[in-house]
Design a protein around this motif. Sequence first.
Motif, PDB file in Angstrom:
ATOM      1  N   TYR A  35       0.838  -1.200   0.000  1.00 18.24           N
ATOM      2  CA  TYR A  35       0.000   0.000   0.000  1.00 18.24           C
ATOM      3  C   TYR A  35       0.876   1.255   0.000  1.00 18.24           C
ATOM      4  O   TYR A  35       0.573   2.236   0.651  1.00 18.24           O
ATOM      5  N   ALA A  36       1.964   1.187  -0.758  1.00  9.97           N
ATOM      6  CA  ALA A  36       2.906   2.314  -0.789  1.00  9.97           C
ATOM      7  C   ALA A  36       2.253   3.581  -1.315  1.00  9.97           C
ATOM      8  O   ALA A  36       2.713   4.697  -1.030  1.00  9.97           O
ATOM      9  N   ASP A  37       1.190   3.428  -2.078  1.00 11.62           N
ATOM     10  CA  ASP A  37       0.484   4.587  -2.593  1.00 11.62           C
ATOM     11  C   ASP A  37      -0.381   5.250  -1.523  1.00 11.62           C
ATOM     12  O   ASP A  37      -0.838   6.383  -1.688  1.00 11.62           O
ATOM     13  N   VAL A  38      -0.601   4.544  -0.429  1.00 15.29           N
ATOM     14  CA  VAL A  38      -1.433   5.059   0.659  1.00 15.29           C
ATOM     15  C   VAL A  38      -0.584   5.478   1.859  1.00 15.29           C
ATOM     16  O   VAL A  38      -0.724   6.582   2.381  1.00 15.29           O
ATOM     17  N   PHE A  39       0.283   4.576   2.293  1.00 14.58           N
ATOM     18  CA  PHE A  39       1.101   4.845   3.469  1.00 14.58           C
ATOM     19  C   PHE A  39       2.387   5.552   3.070  1.00 14.58           C
ATOM     20  O   PHE A  39       3.230   4.996   2.373  1.00 14.58           O
ATOM     21  N   THR A  40       2.536   6.779   3.495  1.00 13.67           N
ATOM     22  CA  THR A  40       3.771   7.519   3.254  1.00 13.67           C
ATOM     23  C   THR A  40       4.459   7.756   4.596  1.00 13.67           C
ATOM     24  O   THR A  40       3.840   7.671   5.651  1.00 13.67           O
ATOM     25  N   GLY A  41       5.741   8.033   4.550  1.00 15.14           N
ATOM     26  CA  GLY A  41       6.459   8.228   5.809  1.00 15.14           C
ATOM     27  C   GLY A  41       6.739   6.892   6.477  1.00 15.14           C
ATOM     28  O   GLY A  41       6.516   5.818   5.913  1.00 15.14           O
ATOM     29  N   GLU A  90     -12.137   7.610  -6.489  1.00  8.89           N
ATOM     30  CA  GLU A  90     -11.320   6.486  -6.962  1.00  8.89           C
ATOM     31  C   GLU A  90     -10.239   6.076  -5.950  1.00  8.89           C
ATOM     32  O   GLU A  90      -9.699   4.971  -6.026  1.00  8.89           O
ATOM     33  N   GLU A  91      -9.915   6.944  -5.011  1.00  7.27           N
ATOM     34  CA  GLU A  91      -8.903   6.621  -4.004  1.00  7.27           C
ATOM     35  C   GLU A  91      -9.493   6.008  -2.741  1.00  7.27           C
ATOM     36  O   GLU A  91      -8.784   5.350  -1.987  1.00  7.27           O
ATOM     37  N   VAL A  92     -10.764   6.233  -2.510  1.00  9.99           N
ATOM     38  CA  VAL A  92     -11.357   5.908  -1.225  1.00  9.99           C
ATOM     39  C   VAL A  92     -11.264   4.420  -0.886  1.00  9.99           C
ATOM     40  O   VAL A  92     -10.795   4.041   0.192  1.00  9.99           O
ATOM     41  N   GLN A  93     -11.703   3.543  -1.799  1.00  7.27           N
ATOM     42  CA  GLN A  93     -11.714   2.114  -1.497  1.00  7.27           C
ATOM     43  C   GLN A  93     -10.317   1.586  -1.211  1.00  7.27           C
ATOM     44  O   GLN A  93     -10.133   0.749  -0.321  1.00  7.27           O
ATOM     45  N   ARG A  94      -9.349   2.056  -1.963  1.00  5.30           N
ATOM     46  CA  ARG A  94      -7.963   1.626  -1.750  1.00  5.30           C
ATOM     47  C   ARG A  94      -7.494   2.007  -0.347  1.00  5.30           C
ATOM     48  O   ARG A  94      -6.869   1.210   0.353  1.00  5.30           O
ATOM     49  N   ARG A  95      -7.819   3.198   0.092  1.00 10.36           N
ATOM     50  CA  ARG A  95      -7.403   3.651   1.408  1.00 10.36           C
ATOM     51  C   ARG A  95      -8.173   2.937   2.524  1.00 10.36           C
ATOM     52  O   ARG A  95      -7.626   2.670   3.592  1.00 10.36           O
ATOM     53  N   VAL A  96      -9.425   2.630   2.273  1.00  8.66           N
ATOM     54  CA  VAL A  96     -10.193   1.867   3.263  1.00  8.66           C
ATOM     55  C   VAL A  96      -9.590   0.474   3.429  1.00  8.66           C
ATOM     56  O   VAL A  96      -9.430  -0.016   4.555  1.00  8.66           O
ATOM     57  N   MET A  97      -9.231  -0.159   2.328  1.00  6.39           N
ATOM     58  CA  MET A  97      -8.604  -1.488   2.391  1.00  6.39           C
ATOM     59  C   MET A  97      -7.301  -1.435   3.186  1.00  6.39           C
ATOM     60  O   MET A  97      -7.017  -2.319   3.997  1.00  6.39           O
ATOM     61  N   ALA A  98      -6.525  -0.398   2.957  1.00  6.01           N
ATOM     62  CA  ALA A  98      -5.262  -0.250   3.671  1.00  6.01           C
ATOM     63  C   ALA A  98      -5.501  -0.080   5.169  1.00  6.01           C
ATOM     64  O   ALA A  98      -4.787  -0.664   5.999  1.00  6.01           O
ATOM     65  N   ARG A  99      -6.510   0.705   5.522  1.00 11.67           N
ATOM     66  CA  ARG A  99      -6.794   0.908   6.945  1.00 11.67           C
ATOM     67  C   ARG A  99      -7.289  -0.370   7.607  1.00 11.67           C
ATOM     68  O   ARG A  99      -6.937  -0.659   8.750  1.00 11.67           O
ATOM     69  N   MET A 100      -8.083  -1.140   6.904  1.00 14.01           N
ATOM     70  CA  MET A 100      -8.562  -2.400   7.463  1.00 14.01           C
ATOM     71  C   MET A 100      -7.410  -3.397   7.632  1.00 14.01           C
ATOM     72  O   MET A 100      -7.362  -4.157   8.598  1.00 14.01           O
ATOM     73  N   ALA A 101      -6.459  -3.379   6.704  1.00 11.68           N
ATOM     74  CA  ALA A 101      -5.281  -4.234   6.830  1.00 11.68           C
ATOM     75  C   ALA A 101      -4.457  -3.818   8.043  1.00 11.68           C
ATOM     76  O   ALA A 101      -3.983  -4.657   8.811  1.00 11.68           O
TER      77      ALA A 101
END
Length: 280
Positions: free
Chosen positions: A91-97, A138-149
């Motif tokens: 999820y490098a596109d979501v998690f930065t830092g 278009e970004e929301v579902q990807r970020r939700v998946m990352a948060r659930m992971a």
Amino acid sequence: MSTSHSPTVRLRRLARELRRMREGAGLTPEAAAAQLGWSRSKVSRIETGRTMASRSDVAAVCDLYGVNSAARAGLIQLAAEVRQRGWWTAYADVFTGSYIGLEDEAALIKQWEVQLVPGLLQTEDYARTVISLHRPEEEVQRRVMARMARRTLLGRPDAPQFCAVLDEAAVRRPIGGAKVMLEQLEALVVAARRGNVEIRVLPFVAGEHAGLEGAFTILSFAEEIDPDVVYVEGTAGDIYVESSEQVERCKLIFQRISDAALSPEESLVLISTVKDQLDK
């Protein structure tokens, strides 16, 4: 998800050890760079963890600083492990830092939250509501998946202790409407029953309190060699506090907030009461 040491924590540890060895050898960054044939900025980037040192880089540094063979081998191995990938790199596109890598390795997480339920305790619909406020669809579902992971951290066999103090506003504000908030409050009740999770609520009646300057998280690690980190998330960017003096100040503030909050049992009663009120 891996239960081995986080690459982020390894990088932090390696950087700290290389700096400590240079200082122990009595060399300035400029002197070390000159003898290694590196630029001054390369030494700085490696010692601050902004650049991953290769195994050959570490070997050269150890030779210069006169490190014994056992320590040399350990540091070279650590440099190799730094390059391993953590689960969050998917999820490098979501998690930065570096926060997720540090959180993944923490043995104890203390979080003071003012406006929202902490991410590690959010339900999918609650998270989707929060994330969709400032993100294109278009970004929301990807970020939700990352948060659930990310949320699965608290259910792992090696899960950290998680101590969360929430302002009463975070419990009462109906994010996503009554149905979404009901599910979220029920999730808090379930989470609070876990042996590794403690939830406290700071009630409105507490008045002025030590946490008025804003939310923050303290990450502590199992090994003493890894010092605590304070993380502050902000609209303009994230802040990592590693100064021992500032970390101790934040620990004191967190303790004062906790002391002013309701007990875990009283907090569970308040959360259940708010849930019942929403359910009418």
